[in-house]
Every structure is written in structure tokens, then in C-alpha cells.
Design a protein around this motif. Structure first.
Motif, PDB file in Angstrom:
ATOM      1  N   HIS A  29       0.819  -1.208   0.000  1.00 38.27           N
ATOM      2  CA  HIS A  29       0.000   0.000   0.000  1.00 38.27           C
ATOM      3  C   HIS A  29       0.854   1.259   0.000  1.00 38.27           C
ATOM      4  O   HIS A  29       0.469   2.287  -0.555  1.00 38.27           O
ATOM      5  CB  HIS A  29      -0.912   0.020   1.228  1.00 38.27           C
ATOM      6  N   GLY A  30       2.019   1.208   0.652  1.00 35.65           N
ATOM      7  CA  GLY A  30       2.863   2.387   0.758  1.00 35.65           C
ATOM      8  C   GLY A  30       4.172   2.045   1.437  1.00 35.65           C
ATOM      9  O   GLY A  30       4.541   0.879   1.553  1.00 35.65           O
ATOM     10  N   PHE A  31       4.879   3.083   1.899  1.00 31.37           N
ATOM     11  CA  PHE A  31       6.164   2.861   2.560  1.00 31.37           C
ATOM     12  C   PHE A  31       5.966   2.785   4.075  1.00 31.37           C
ATOM     13  O   PHE A  31       4.874   2.965   4.594  1.00 31.37           O
ATOM     14  CB  PHE A  31       7.146   3.971   2.183  1.00 31.37           C
ATOM     15  N   ASP A  32       7.052   2.527   4.803  1.00 31.12           N
ATOM     16  CA  ASP A  32       7.056   2.441   6.264  1.00 31.12           C
ATOM     17  C   ASP A  32       6.118   1.366   6.818  1.00 31.12           C
ATOM     18  O   ASP A  32       5.313   1.629   7.729  1.00 31.12           O
ATOM     19  CB  ASP A  32       6.691   3.795   6.893  1.00 31.12           C
ATOM     20  N   PRO A  33       6.191   0.127   6.319  1.00 32.31           N
ATOM     21  CA  PRO A  33       5.341  -0.923   6.887  1.00 32.31           C
ATOM     22  C   PRO A  33       5.885  -1.410   8.222  1.00 32.31           C
ATOM     23  O   PRO A  33       7.035  -1.144   8.587  1.00 32.31           O
ATOM     24  CB  PRO A  33       5.442  -2.031   5.826  1.00 32.31           C
ATOM     25  N   SER A  34       5.057  -2.136   8.959  1.00 37.59           N
ATOM     26  CA  SER A  34       5.514  -2.831  10.171  1.00 37.59           C
ATOM     27  C   SER A  34       4.636  -4.051  10.375  1.00 37.59           C
ATOM     28  O   SER A  34       3.570  -4.184   9.759  1.00 37.59           O
ATOM     29  CB  SER A  34       5.463  -1.916  11.398  1.00 37.59           C
ATOM     30  N   LEU A  35       5.090  -4.945  11.250  1.00 43.47           N
ATOM     31  CA  LEU A  35       4.349  -6.158  11.576  1.00 43.47           C
ATOM     32  C   LEU A  35       3.933  -6.129  13.040  1.00 43.47           C
ATOM     33  O   LEU A  35       4.654  -5.621  13.899  1.00 43.47           O
ATOM     34  CB  LEU A  35       5.196  -7.403  11.319  1.00 43.47           C
ATOM     35  N   LYS A  91       3.448   1.813  14.189  1.00 41.55           N
ATOM     36  CA  LYS A  91       3.881   0.674  15.010  1.00 41.55           C
ATOM     37  C   LYS A  91       2.739   0.378  15.981  1.00 41.55           C
ATOM     38  O   LYS A  91       2.074   1.299  16.466  1.00 41.55           O
ATOM     39  CB  LYS A  91       5.157   0.989  15.781  1.00 41.55           C
ATOM     40  N   LEU A  92       2.527  -0.897  16.275  1.00 43.05           N
ATOM     41  CA  LEU A  92       1.393  -1.297  17.095  1.00 43.05           C
ATOM     42  C   LEU A  92       1.880  -2.127  18.278  1.00 43.05           C
ATOM     43  O   LEU A  92       2.777  -2.978  18.121  1.00 43.05           O
ATOM     44  CB  LEU A  92       0.402  -2.105  16.243  1.00 43.05           C
ATOM     45  N   LEU A  93       1.293  -1.900  19.463  1.00 39.34           N
ATOM     46  CA  LEU A  93       1.582  -2.726  20.638  1.00 39.34           C
ATOM     47  C   LEU A  93       0.302  -2.854  21.448  1.00 39.34           C
ATOM     48  O   LEU A  93      -0.634  -2.053  21.312  1.00 39.34           O
ATOM     49  CB  LEU A  93       2.715  -2.127  21.470  1.00 39.34           C
ATOM     50  N   ARG A  94       0.298  -3.868  22.313  1.00 43.71           N
ATOM     51  CA  ARG A  94      -0.863  -4.092  23.169  1.00 43.71           C
ATOM     52  C   ARG A  94      -0.436  -3.983  24.624  1.00 43.71           C
ATOM     53  O   ARG A  94       0.579  -4.563  25.028  1.00 43.71           O
ATOM     54  CB  ARG A  94      -1.478  -5.467  22.896  1.00 43.71           C
TER      55      ARG A  94
END
Length: 532
Positions: free
Chosen positions: A125-131, A187-190
Motif C-alpha cells: 500500500h505504501g512505505f514504512d510498513p511494520s508487523l 507501530k502497534l503494541l498491546r
């Protein structure tokens, strides 16, 4: 506690993605058009970092030939699923156009210094991906770009589930957040029943920052914090500017830290100039009573010196097995790894032999080896031998930003003294002089700042001294250092010079050019880059 001095990874180390595995921290940074692709550093105390390797093979086919300056590999994201490391990144093939023409790839490894799997292309979809790894499921975050007339190049943050085995998308794509300000680098965290979305805000320049959003549900809706977690945009006097692009990591003791990029500008009559590029910094973080992350020292400004938890005494970092230069980092090359056909270290022990190829403005086959400049005062020098026989051959020392901005001191050929510049006289190609040519290149073109006859092909030491915004070139013969030309404007070698988007940092290195026969041999020894 351990006193940490920012930036912790100095000189062209932008877009840091940090992950902790056990009691060791790892940071991956952007490499853009440079090899090695995706350098990785590691630390056990957050204050002292060493080069740990890179993601070899990140560029499919081993080449980024043709990518524009500041294109290539943007903002890799490093993560750990409990068994192996993951990295996702975008290869950006168009800069400054409505289309970024990105290809997003993913790869894994059990050891960051070891072998990475062949990268697989995933939704781009674009740049700067993360998992995001969540209870055995794998999610890809990204920015979406609306290239259409009237569309936004930063049209929101999206989330797609991936099959962990095949990396194929599972189900549809979810729009998590759109914002009137530019947001990227998700960036994602729980934590404590919340999903926290950490975002880069305001672009990569002096307006940069970190903003956080949160939701009780993974797919949203997400509520934005009403104030930034980190920025320096409201105080130009701060020593760390451009602070942004962050990632939150928890320490073994339960504390939290934020990795982020920052820059140390020179203050020049033309404005601030960040010749060292964007670098990696770390700030301690605490959580307020409302569940939002805040800088532990208060406010939202990055600090140069901060305290971080001291690790256990047994946590020394093991020496790296990766062969590197004395700086701790390997030589860097443009758009491809060094090839023995043009960068030979075995034919003449103790010397590096370069075979001249394209000119310095080529995006395809420039014979250049370089190292990052990490401080505002530096000195580079090298001893070299070369015997150019035409103006199409040259070799020497270069201070490099990109194909449009560089300074070089080269051994080359020129017409006999008193003759005008009129191309090679092929009837007697040896007629003429061996000279040192000092050239400067910027968006207005290339200019010769000085021409000095040296009259021999004997070994010659070339050097450059950088003092803030000024670069002075010189050569040494018979123990005497002789200046070449006037002081030159080193501040042009920065992200901030000119109107074009630039994202890297200044380098010092050696190069060779042979535009006709690709056969000039230049030998170099004793390269030294001292930054202080």
C-alpha cells in the motif's frame, strides 16, 4: 541507572526500529540507495551499541540500480515472534512524484547476523510498513497513498492480516486512522487491554514528531492523544531536532523506552543544516494515570542525556563476527554490494584496488566505497596511486551526499599548461599533465574549484578536513601538507540544502571513474576517517 548520551547511533542512522529479545536490544535503520542493506545494531544496556550485521539480500537480485537519490529501502521494521526475527520494508523507486512505486517485502532470520530468508513481496500500500504479532496471528500495518489528482499522499493507516507461512493476505484491509496532519510509520503494541498505535507525525523534517492513538479493538476506531509524545518542532534551540518516527519497547525490568530519530543541525547563515543526516536516539517513557505514554523527564522534547535501567552485570555484548572497518561498520556502496570485478582487496595486499566505471552522477555503476561521517568535525585521508591518461579517467577522495551534491579531489589528466580545454588529443594521448582537480557539485551544476599539477604517478596522500560547515582539501608529498583550493561549503551536503527531498547523510570515501574503457586502475591504502 545508566547514563545514556543521545544520539546512540551516530551519523546517518534514520528511522530506527527497535526490538528486545531476552536482555538484548536490536535496532534496524533505513539504508535507502546504500549497501549494506538494512544495517542492524545491538546493545544490552541501551547506551552502547555495536554493528551486528545487515539484512543481506534485502534488494531482490542484489541490486537497486536506477533508484533515485534517497530512494531504495525506507524505514525497515524489525520484530520478534518468539522464535525468529522478522523484517518488513519498502523499496521506493520514485521520489517526489504522486506515485511512490513501492514494493514491500518481508524476510525472517533466527539470528540478525546470520542468513535471512529470500524476501517475499507482500501487499504494498505504501512505505514504512511494520508487523504486529498477536496471539499467533500476523498483521501488516502500512500507510496508504492516494496518487489521484486531489488525493492525499498520506491517506491513512491500514491493517491487513497475513498468513504467517505464506505471507499472503488473509481477508480484507482495515482502515485504522485518517488524520488531517501527515502521519506515517505505524507501530502497534498491546498493553493493559489497549492497542496503541505509535505514529510518525509531520514528515521527516523540522516539523517531525511522534503521536500515539489507541483503541480497545485491534481494527479500531482509534482515538488520538491530544498532545504529541515527542517533538522538537516548537523549539529550534534544542540540540536534537527533527525528533520523530518512534517505537516503544519494554525493558526486562518493566520500564519503557522510546527509540526515535533525531538530527544535530549546524546553524549557518542559510539556516540549519543537518550534514550528519538523521540519527538514532532513545528516551525513557512512563505511563500516565490515563494510560498514555509520556517522556519520563516530562514534556515532549528529546533529551541528550537520560538515565536508563542498568542491565545485569553478565549482560556484556558478545563481539561481532561480522568483518567491519575500524569504525565498526563495513564499507558502504551505492545501489549494489561491492563486486571483486571493480573493488578488489586481494591483488595487492594492504591496498584496495578500484576499477573506474561510470561517473559520480550515475545511478548504475559508480565505483565508490564510503563511510558515514558521524560528527561535525572530521578528517579523512587516503594514500593512492593512479595513472590517468585522459580527462575521462579520474580517481580520488570524495565527500558525498548524493549524485547532485558532492565534493571531490581527484587525480586526473589535463591539457598542457597554457592550452585550453578542448577534449583529448588522441594522436598522442599521453601528452598533457597529471593534475589534482578539486570539484564541487550542487543542483546548479559542477564547478572546478582548483587545479594543481602534481607531475608524477607516485603515491600521493589526499585529505579533507571538515570543521562544521566548512571543508578544506589538501594533499601530502614528502611529508608536507599542501592546501588545494579555497574552503568549500560542506553544509550543502545535508538533508536540508535545496528544495528536493533528501533523507540520507554525508559520507567520506574513495572512488574511480573511467567513462570510456572502464579500465583505469586506482590503488588506495591507509584510508582513515576520524570524527570528533
Amino acid at each position: 541507572m545508566t547514563l545514556l548520551h543521545n544520539p546512540v547511533i551516530r551519523g546517518f542512522a534514520p528511522d530506527p526500529s527497535m526490538v528486545r529479545v531476552g536482555d538484548c536490544y536490536y535496532v534496524a535503520t533505513s539504508s535507502f540507495e546504500w549497501f549494506p542493506t538494512i544495517p542492524i545494531h545491538r546493545s544490552r544496556d541501551l547506551a552502547h551499541w555495536e554493528y551486528a550485521g545487515h539484512v543481506e539480500g534485502a534488494a531482490p537480485g542484489g541490486s537497486l540500480a536506477g533508484v533515485p537519490d534517497s530512494g531504495g529501502i525506507w524505514a525497515p521494521s524489525l520484530s520478534w515472534d518468539g522464535e525468529r526475527f522478522w523484517v518488513v520494508y519498502a523499496i521506493v523507486r520514485s521520489v517526489g512524484t504522486p506515485y511512490f512505486d513501492t514494493d514491500v517485502y518481508g524476510s525472517t532470520a533466527t539470528d540478525v547476523s546470520g542468513r535471512w530468508t529470500t524476501p517475499r513481496r507482500i501487499p504494498s500500500h505504501g512505505f514504512d510498513p511494520s508487523l504486529f504479532h498477536d496471539d499467533g496471528r500476523l498483521w501488516l500495518l502500512n500507510l496508504q497513498n492516494d496518487h489521484r489528482p486531489g488525493g492525499s499522499r498520506f491517506a491513512g493507516i491500514v491493517l491487513t492480516e497475513l498468513d504467517p507461512g505464506t505471507l499472503a493476505p488473509v481477508g480484507g484491509t482495515h482502515l485504522l486512522l485518517q488524520h488531517e496532519q501527515l502521519v506515517e510509520g505505524p507501530k502497534l503494541l498491546r498493553r493493559d487491554g489497549w492497542y496503541y498505535l505509535v505514529l510518525a507525525e509531520g514528515g521527516t523534517g523540522f516539523e517531525h514528531g511522534v503521536r500515539v492513538a489507541r483503541s480497545r479493538a485491534l481494527t479500531g476506531p482509534y482515538e488520538l492523544d491530544d498532545r504529541p509524545l515527542l517533538t522538537s518542532r516548537d523549539d529550534p534551540s534544542l540540540p536534537l531536532q527533527k525528533a520523530g518516527h518512534g517505537e516503544l519497547v519494554q525493558t526486562p525490568s518493566g520500564h519503557w523506552v522510546l527509540s526515535h530519530l533525531a538530527a544535530r543541525p549546524l546553524h549557518t547563515p542559510a539556516g540549519p543544516r543537518c550534514t550528519l543526516g538523521r540519527e538514532t536516539a532513545i528516551q525513557p517513557v512512563a505511563w500516565d494515570t490515563d494510560g498514555w505514554p509520556r517522556l519520563a523527564h516530562g514534556g515532549h522534547h528529546p533529551a541528550v542525556e537520560v538515565d536508563v535501567p542498568t542491565p545485569p552485570a553478565h549482560s556484556a555484548v558478545a563481539p561481532s563476527a561480522v568483518p567491519v572497518e575500524p569504525s565498526g561498520r563495513p564499507w558502504c556502496t551505492l545501489r549494489a554490494a561491492p563486486d571483486p570485478s571493480w573493488a578488489d582487496t586481494t591483488s595487492r595486499p594492504g591496498w584496495i584496488r578500484l576499477r573506474g566505471r561510470h561517473g559520480p552522477e550515475s545511478r548504475w555503476a559508480h565505483s565508490l566505497l564510503a563511510r558515514r561521517i558521524t560528527e561535525h568535525r572530521a578528517e579523512a585521508e587516503v594514500t593512492m596511486e593512479a595513472a590517468p591518461r585522459t580527462f575521462t579517467q579520474a580517481a580520488g577522495l570524495v565527500l558525498w551526499y548524493d549524485t547532485e551534491v558532492y565534493l571531490s579531489l581527484d587525480v586526473t589528466w589535463a591539457e598542457p599548461e597554457g592550452e585550453g580545454q578542448h577534449g583529448q588529443q588522441w594522436q598522442d594521448p599521453r601528452a598533457g599533465r597529471t593534475v589534482l582537480s578539486l570539484t564541487e557539485r550542487d543542483e546548479d551544476g559542477i564547478r572546478q574549484a582548483a587545479l594543481v599539477e602534481i607531475g608524477t604517478d607516485a603515491p600521493l596522500t589526499l585529505g579533507a578536513t571538515i570543521d562544521g560547515a566548512e571543508a578544506r582539501f589538501w594533499y601530502v608529498r614528502d611529508g608536507v601538507r599542501t592546501p588545494v583550493g579555497p574552503p568549500l561549503d560542506f553544509a550543502r551536503l545535508s538533508d536540508d540544502h535545496g528544495s528536493r527531498l533528501r533523507f540520507t547523510g554525508a559520507m567520506a570515501g574513495i572512488h574511480a571513474v573511467d567513462l570510456v574503457g572502464a579500465e583505469l586502475i586506482a590503488d588506495f591504502t591507509g584510508f582513515r576517517l576520524t570524527c570528533r
